[in-house]
Every structure is written in C-alpha cells, then in structure tokens.
Design a protein around this motif. Structure first.
Motif, mmCIF file in Angstrom:
data_model
loop_
_atom_site.group_PDB
_atom_site.id
_atom_site.type_symbol
_atom_site.label_atom_id
_atom_site.label_comp_id
_atom_site.label_asym_id
_atom_site.label_seq_id
_atom_site.Cartn_x
_atom_site.Cartn_y
_atom_site.Cartn_z
ATOM 1 N N HIS A 115 46.460 33.344 40.564
ATOM 2 C CA HIS A 115 45.720 32.354 41.342
ATOM 3 C C HIS A 115 46.095 30.968 40.840
ATOM 4 N N ARG A 116 46.321 30.060 41.780
ATOM 5 C CA ARG A 116 46.653 28.673 41.405
ATOM 6 C C ARG A 116 45.466 27.770 41.689
ATOM 7 N N VAL A 121 48.303 27.937 36.931
ATOM 8 C CA VAL A 121 48.369 29.302 37.471
ATOM 9 C C VAL A 121 47.857 30.257 36.398
ATOM 10 N N SER A 137 53.521 40.150 47.928
ATOM 11 C CA SER A 137 52.831 39.010 47.343
ATOM 12 C C SER A 137 53.333 37.720 47.989
ATOM 13 N N ARG A 139 52.730 33.579 48.007
ATOM 14 C CA ARG A 139 52.117 32.503 47.226
ATOM 15 C C ARG A 139 52.784 31.180 47.564
ATOM 16 N N ASP A 140 52.045 30.102 47.409
ATOM 17 C CA ASP A 140 52.556 28.779 47.790
ATOM 18 C C ASP A 140 53.053 27.977 46.593
ATOM 19 N N ASP A 176 46.302 29.772 48.447
ATOM 20 C CA ASP A 176 47.365 29.701 47.441
ATOM 21 C C ASP A 176 48.132 31.015 47.311
ATOM 22 N N GLY A 177 47.483 32.155 47.607
ATOM 23 C CA GLY A 177 48.202 33.419 47.508
ATOM 24 C C GLY A 177 47.434 34.592 48.079
ATOM 25 N N TYR A 220 42.724 38.462 47.269
ATOM 26 C CA TYR A 220 42.969 37.023 47.192
ATOM 27 C C TYR A 220 41.834 36.366 46.426
#
Length: 238
Positions: A115-116, A121, A137, A139-140, A176-177, A220
């Motif tokens: 998780h960001r 992170v 997965s 993620r940004d 974010d993911g 998430y």
C-alpha cells in the motif's frame, strides 16, 4: 531530467496532452478501428484511411501491441502449454505483477500486499492460499529499478505511469493498488476485467464486488483498512 520527461508527459505538457487525446479518440472510435477474430488464434486489425493517415503522420509503425499487458498473455500461454504436458507443480511470475501458480496440491503459498501512502510504500497484509491460482497486481507506483520502463517518479513526488485511460489517453489510477486473484480465470482475463476499475478517475468498490461474484476476488487498501472481497481468513495482517 524532470524537465525533459515532462515534455513527453500528457499530464504535464499541453502539446503532449493534445496528442494523447487525439490518439485515444482514434483508437476508441469503432468507425476507425476494428479487430476481427479469425479463429485458430488469429486476429485481423482493420483501420480506416483516416486512422492510417493519422498514424503515418505521427510516425506510428506498430498498430497492434499489448504493451504493458503482454506478460499476462504470455504467462497464460505458458501455463496452458505446461498443463497440457502434465507439469502442474510450477509457478510462473513476471516482475510487472502477473503470477500463475499451477500447483494443485495443498502446499501453502503467500502473496505480499502493498500500500502506498504519499511517498511511502509498506506491506500491511499477506494473502495466504493453497492450490492453483492466478494473481494480478496493479499499482500506480514503482517498487524497484526494474519498474523504470513503466513508471517515472518526479522530484515533486508525482508519478507518471503507463496505465492510460482509453477515453483521453491520460495516466489514471483510481486507487494506489489492487491485488486481484482467481482460481478459474487466467491472468489476462483478470487483468482485462480489473483494468477499467483501476484505470479510472474514481474508485468503484461495487465493481470489484460484482467481479467477486464472477469468481475474481480482490484485496485493496483504503486509508488504514485492508479490504478483501472474499469472505475468507486467508488475508493475514502483516
């Protein structure tokens, strides 16, 4: 440099943004582009004269490209080939977040969940499972130097990535993911069904709940909570 990168970034440069919008408009218009499925794993791309002229003006020479999604399809192809030969204890994984576990035994496996928050992170939870599973997965944010072709982190903390909204060609991530997984669907199917949820302006948790009813579950994070669409104890807080 950041200044040089910004010249090619539709999120920062007006000219790059206009080019992205024009290109997305051609690609999303059914009157401009169409894909015919010919059977026997063959497809034919058909484009209009206007599309072809525009592509030539922009110097585009490759008209059909899976881009950042490529490895999802490659892993599914490899998994099918291995299974047909009876090799079912293998595990296929790519650095860009596509994983296919073929092991039908009760061996325990785990997948880290990240998780960001701003520029930090961390790993709040772990997905534990056994048996064959496909995992995707999205993620940004980058995780390592190997992500340099998919993400660019600016000095001001902003991040550009390859997850482009087909409506306007802009980099979009609603969250974010997302870690999505399924026992029945392959990586490509999981990706194609989750991409519209991830690559969006606003996050739609109801859409993930609907996918869960189709057999594609997700994990998430929202603020300080880890959310799983599956009613299971397999998600363990790290």
């Amino acid at each position: 440099t950041d200044a040089e990168a910004a010249l090619y970034d539709p999120m920062k440069d007006p000219e790059a943004q206009e080019l992205a919008r024009e290109t997305a408009a051609y690609c999303a218009d059914p009157n401009m582009v169409d894909v015919e499925l010919l059977g026997s794993n063959q497809a034919k791309l058909c484009v209009s004269e206007a599309y072809l002229k525009y592509a030539q003006e922009c110097g585009i020479s490759v008209y059909l490209d899976f881009g950042w999604m490529t490895n999802a399809f490659i892993i599914d192809y490899m998994a099918q080939a291995l299974e047909e030969e009876g090799h079912v204890f293998g595990y296929l994984s790519s650095v860009d977040g596509f994983n296919r576990n073929l092991d039908i035994r009760t061996t325990n496996y785990s997948q880290n969940i990240f998780h960001r928050r701003d520029n930090t992170v961390y790993m709040p939870a772990i997905l534990e499972y056994s048996g064959a599973m496909s995992l995707v997965s999205l993620r940004d944010y980058p995780m390592s130097e190997k992500d340099r072709w998919t993400y660019y982190a600016y000095g001001d903390g902003s991040i550009s990535h390859v997850f482009l909204n087909p409506a306007d060609g802009m980099s979009r991530a609603s969250i974010d993911g997302i870690l999505a997984y399924s026992r029945d669907a392959g990586c490509a199917e999981i990706l194609l069904k989750n991409a519209p949820v991830f690559i969006a302006e606003d996050f739609d948790s109801d859409a993930l709940e609907a996918l869960a009813r189709e057999g594609i579950d997700s994990v998430y994070c929202e603020e300080n909570s880890v959310i799983c669409t599956e009613n299971t104890d397999s998600v363990r807080i790290a």
